[in-house]
Design a protein around this motif. Structure first.
Motif, PDB file in Angstrom:
ATOM      1  N   TRP A  92     -10.984   1.269  14.858  1.00  0.00           N
ATOM      2  CA  TRP A  92      -9.745   1.940  15.269  1.00  0.00           C
ATOM      3  C   TRP A  92      -9.691   3.402  14.853  1.00  0.00           C
ATOM      4  O   TRP A  92      -8.681   4.070  15.044  1.00  0.00           O
ATOM      5  N   GLY A  93     -10.769   3.879  14.253  1.00  0.00           N
ATOM      6  CA  GLY A  93     -10.792   5.277  13.839  1.00  0.00           C
ATOM      7  C   GLY A  93     -10.401   5.441  12.381  1.00  0.00           C
ATOM      8  O   GLY A  93     -10.246   4.466  11.640  1.00  0.00           O
ATOM      9  N   LEU A  94     -10.247   6.693  11.980  1.00  0.00           N
ATOM     10  CA  LEU A  94      -9.933   7.006  10.589  1.00  0.00           C
ATOM     11  C   LEU A  94      -8.416   6.949  10.400  1.00  0.00           C
ATOM     12  O   LEU A  94      -7.704   7.957  10.492  1.00  0.00           O
ATOM     13  N   LEU A  95      -7.906   5.731  10.135  1.00  0.00           N
ATOM     14  CA  LEU A  95      -6.472   5.484   9.952  1.00  0.00           C
ATOM     15  C   LEU A  95      -6.245   4.933   8.553  1.00  0.00           C
ATOM     16  O   LEU A  95      -6.943   4.022   8.125  1.00  0.00           O
ATOM     17  N   LEU A  96      -5.247   5.465   7.857  1.00  0.00           N
ATOM     18  CA  LEU A  96      -4.932   5.013   6.510  1.00  0.00           C
ATOM     19  C   LEU A  96      -3.490   4.544   6.448  1.00  0.00           C
ATOM     20  O   LEU A  96      -2.566   5.281   6.796  1.00  0.00           O
ATOM     21  N   ALA A  97      -3.291   3.296   6.019  1.00  0.00           N
ATOM     22  CA  ALA A  97      -1.941   2.766   5.824  1.00  0.00           C
ATOM     23  C   ALA A  97      -1.543   2.954   4.364  1.00  0.00           C
ATOM     24  O   ALA A  97      -2.346   2.747   3.457  1.00  0.00           O
ATOM     25  N   CYS A  98      -0.274   3.360   4.152  1.00  0.00           N
ATOM     26  CA  CYS A  98       0.231   3.646   2.808  1.00  0.00           C
ATOM     27  C   CYS A  98       1.578   2.961   2.617  1.00  0.00           C
ATOM     28  O   CYS A  98       2.461   3.085   3.472  1.00  0.00           O
ATOM     29  N   ALA A  99       1.756   2.248   1.501  1.00  0.00           N
ATOM     30  CA  ALA A  99       3.000   1.536   1.214  1.00  0.00           C
ATOM     31  C   ALA A  99       3.677   2.185   0.013  1.00  0.00           C
ATOM     32  O   ALA A  99       3.043   2.444  -1.006  1.00  0.00           O
ATOM     33  N   SER A 100       4.995   2.415   0.127  1.00  0.00           N
ATOM     34  CA  SER A 100       5.697   3.201  -0.892  1.00  0.00           C
ATOM     35  C   SER A 100       6.965   2.519  -1.402  1.00  0.00           C
ATOM     36  O   SER A 100       7.611   1.742  -0.689  1.00  0.00           O
ATOM     37  N   SER A 101       7.348   2.877  -2.626  1.00  0.00           N
ATOM     38  CA  SER A 101       8.589   2.384  -3.211  1.00  0.00           C
ATOM     39  C   SER A 101       9.831   2.959  -2.530  1.00  0.00           C
ATOM     40  O   SER A 101      10.948   2.502  -2.815  1.00  0.00           O
ATOM     41  N   ASP A 102       9.652   3.948  -1.656  1.00  0.00           N
ATOM     42  CA  ASP A 102      10.803   4.500  -0.930  1.00  0.00           C
ATOM     43  C   ASP A 102      11.213   3.618   0.254  1.00  0.00           C
ATOM     44  O   ASP A 102      11.967   4.038   1.117  1.00  0.00           O
ATOM     45  N   GLU A 103      10.699   2.380   0.277  1.00  0.00           N
ATOM     46  CA  GLU A 103      11.032   1.340   1.263  1.00  0.00           C
ATOM     47  C   GLU A 103      10.326   1.531   2.606  1.00  0.00           C
ATOM     48  O   GLU A 103      10.626   0.847   3.579  1.00  0.00           O
ATOM     49  N   PHE A 153       6.506   2.460   4.943  1.00  0.00           N
ATOM     50  CA  PHE A 153       5.054   2.610   4.957  1.00  0.00           C
ATOM     51  C   PHE A 153       4.701   3.660   5.990  1.00  0.00           C
ATOM     52  O   PHE A 153       5.487   3.956   6.896  1.00  0.00           O
ATOM     53  N   SER A 154       3.540   4.249   5.838  1.00  0.00           N
ATOM     54  CA  SER A 154       3.119   5.306   6.752  1.00  0.00           C
ATOM     55  C   SER A 154       1.680   5.058   7.197  1.00  0.00           C
ATOM     56  O   SER A 154       0.913   4.378   6.517  1.00  0.00           O
ATOM     57  N   ILE A 155       1.356   5.627   8.352  1.00  0.00           N
ATOM     58  CA  ILE A 155       0.002   5.563   8.899  1.00  0.00           C
ATOM     59  C   ILE A 155      -0.489   6.997   9.084  1.00  0.00           C
ATOM     60  O   ILE A 155       0.095   7.767   9.853  1.00  0.00           O
ATOM     61  N   LEU A 156      -1.549   7.355   8.373  1.00  0.00           N
ATOM     62  CA  LEU A 156      -2.159   8.678   8.514  1.00  0.00           C
ATOM     63  C   LEU A 156      -3.344   8.577   9.455  1.00  0.00           C
ATOM     64  O   LEU A 156      -4.095   7.604   9.418  1.00  0.00           O
ATOM     65  N   SER A 157      -3.512   9.586  10.293  1.00  0.00           N
ATOM     66  CA  SER A 157      -4.634   9.574  11.236  1.00  0.00           C
ATOM     67  C   SER A 157      -5.133  10.990  11.468  1.00  0.00           C
ATOM     68  O   SER A 157      -4.407  11.968  11.266  1.00  0.00           O
ATOM     69  N   THR A 158      -6.373  11.093  11.900  1.00  0.00           N
ATOM     70  CA  THR A 158      -6.962  12.386  12.230  1.00  0.00           C
ATOM     71  C   THR A 158      -7.815  12.255  13.476  1.00  0.00           C
ATOM     72  O   THR A 158      -8.377  11.192  13.751  1.00  0.00           O
ATOM     73  N   THR A 159      -7.884  13.316  14.215  1.00  0.00           N
ATOM     74  CA  THR A 159      -8.726  13.344  15.418  1.00  0.00           C
ATOM     75  C   THR A 159     -10.112  13.870  15.104  1.00  0.00           C
ATOM     76  O   THR A 159     -10.961  13.977  15.984  1.00  0.00           O
ATOM     77  N   GLY A 160     -10.332  14.224  13.835  1.00  0.00           N
ATOM     78  CA  GLY A 160     -11.649  14.697  13.432  1.00  0.00           C
ATOM     79  C   GLY A 160     -11.794  16.203  13.443  1.00  0.00           C
ATOM     80  O   GLY A 160     -12.840  16.735  13.096  1.00  0.00           O
ATOM     81  N   ASP A 161     -10.734  16.917  13.811  1.00  0.00           N
ATOM     82  CA  ASP A 161     -10.792  18.373  13.855  1.00  0.00           C
ATOM     83  C   ASP A 161     -10.171  19.009  12.612  1.00  0.00           C
ATOM     84  O   ASP A 161      -9.883  20.215  12.588  1.00  0.00           O
ATOM     85  N   GLY A 162      -9.964  18.197  11.580  1.00  0.00           N
ATOM     86  CA  GLY A 162      -9.371  18.717  10.358  1.00  0.00           C
ATOM     87  C   GLY A 162      -7.859  18.612  10.321  1.00  0.00           C
ATOM     88  O   GLY A 162      -7.238  18.878   9.293  1.00  0.00           O
TER      89      GLY A 162
END
Length: 315
Positions: free
Chosen positions: A119-130, A132-141
């Motif tokens: 699925w590519g370079l995707l990072l899921a993040c879970a936080s105490s602020d209730e 979650f987030s998904i970070l992604s990049t297209t590879g161009d920085g």
């Protein structure tokens, strides 16, 4: 019949405070550790011996978790901390440096996991602020993110991606999506629930609530798929229980929980083997136990390690 788990090696990390996570890379040649001393350390493991390659400094609080990206993207490591930040590190010419720093969460970031590489370079993040987030990049920085607010009351403690293949893909006649697998993940939180989410229209929609635990869910782990029409999730909680949630994709029946065991103390982490048939469990009793499903559907403890000492159990 007994199964044995032996300690292959121990690592003197040199951390100056409690270690919260340790993860081997895809090839098992490098180890990343993180600690309340605000650092991440990267070691090379060869012949049972470790060599410290670098100490990564950039967090301003305890570092809770680390996660290696698939090697097809290069040597990339992510870390998350009480300081509300996620840092993505990259090794270039044997030198580690910050690739990206994400600071959009309003409280501690407790858990991170890279998505399956398909699925590519995707990072899921879970936080105490209730959230979650998904970070992604297209590879161009350039990096972008999607943040799902209000995922769990009292905080989101853990996140785990679903496998990137359709359950039942090896079984003729199983229901499969003509457009391919849908991105899914499971989260666990302070509302005593695990929740399943799916990607939909460039956002994320809650698909299912898994409600049986009676205290905070501390970790969740979606089992790898071997193509059988079965999806499986493990969850653990401060209620001292580990549950195995199963869904038969061939019938579409809802997720069904099964109690793996009630432990004597809080259970902090669950982790599946690569083949998805053995579950490792660790908790406040300072033990790591391995569990395996029997032909009758019951789960039994096949090995127990207590503070580095092997204690094999009868199966």
């Amino acid at each position: 019949m007994s199964e044995h788990v032996s300690v292959q090696s121990t690592v003197d990390t040199g951390h100056e405070d409690m270690i919260h996570d340790a993860q081997l890379d895809y090839y098992g040649r490098r180890l990343a550790t993180c600690s309340s001393d605000k650092t991440v350390k990267v070691f090379e493991i060869t012949n049972g011996k470790q060599t410290l390659l670098d100490t990564l400094r950039g967090h301003d609080g305890p570092v809770w978790q680390v996660s290696w990206a698939h090697p097809k993207f290069g040597s990339i490591l992510a870390s998350c901390s009480y300081d509300r930040k996620v840092i993505i590190w990259k090794e270039v010419n044997s030198t580690w440096g910050k690739l990206y720093e994400f600071g959009e969460h309003k409280s501690s970031v407790n858990s991170i996991q890279w998505a399956p590489h398909e699925w590519g370079l995707l990072l899921a993040c879970a936080s105490s602020d209730e959230s979650f987030s998904i970070l992604s990049t297209t590879g161009d920085g350039q990096w972008k993110y999607i943040k799902v607010e209000g995922a769990h009351t009292l905080g989101c403690n853990a996140v785990s991606w679903a496998p990137p293949i359709n359950p039942g893909s090896l079984v003729e006649g199983s229901r499969t999506s003509p457009s391919g697998p849908v991105k899914r993940l499971v989260t666990g939180g302070g509302d005593n629930m695990a929740k399943i989410w799916r990607e939909e229209n460039d956002g994320w929609t809650m698909e299912e609530k898994l409600e049986t635990h009676t205290d905070w869910v501390r970790d969740v782990a979606w089992a790898p798929s071997v193509g059988l029409p079965l999806s499986r999730i493990a969850s653990c909680s401060q209620d001292c229980k580990v549950l195995i949630w199963t869904r038969d994709e061939s019938t579409g029946v809802n997720w069904t929980p099964k109690l793996l065991n009630k432990f004597s103390d809080v259970v902090w982490h669950v982790s599946w083997s690569v083949t998805g048939d053995i579950l490792a469990v660790s908790g406040g009793d300072n033990k790591v136990t391995l569990w395996k499903e029997q032909k009758d559907g019951e789960w039994v403890c096949v090995s127990e390690v207590n503070k580095g000492q092997q204690l094999p159990l009868e199966q």
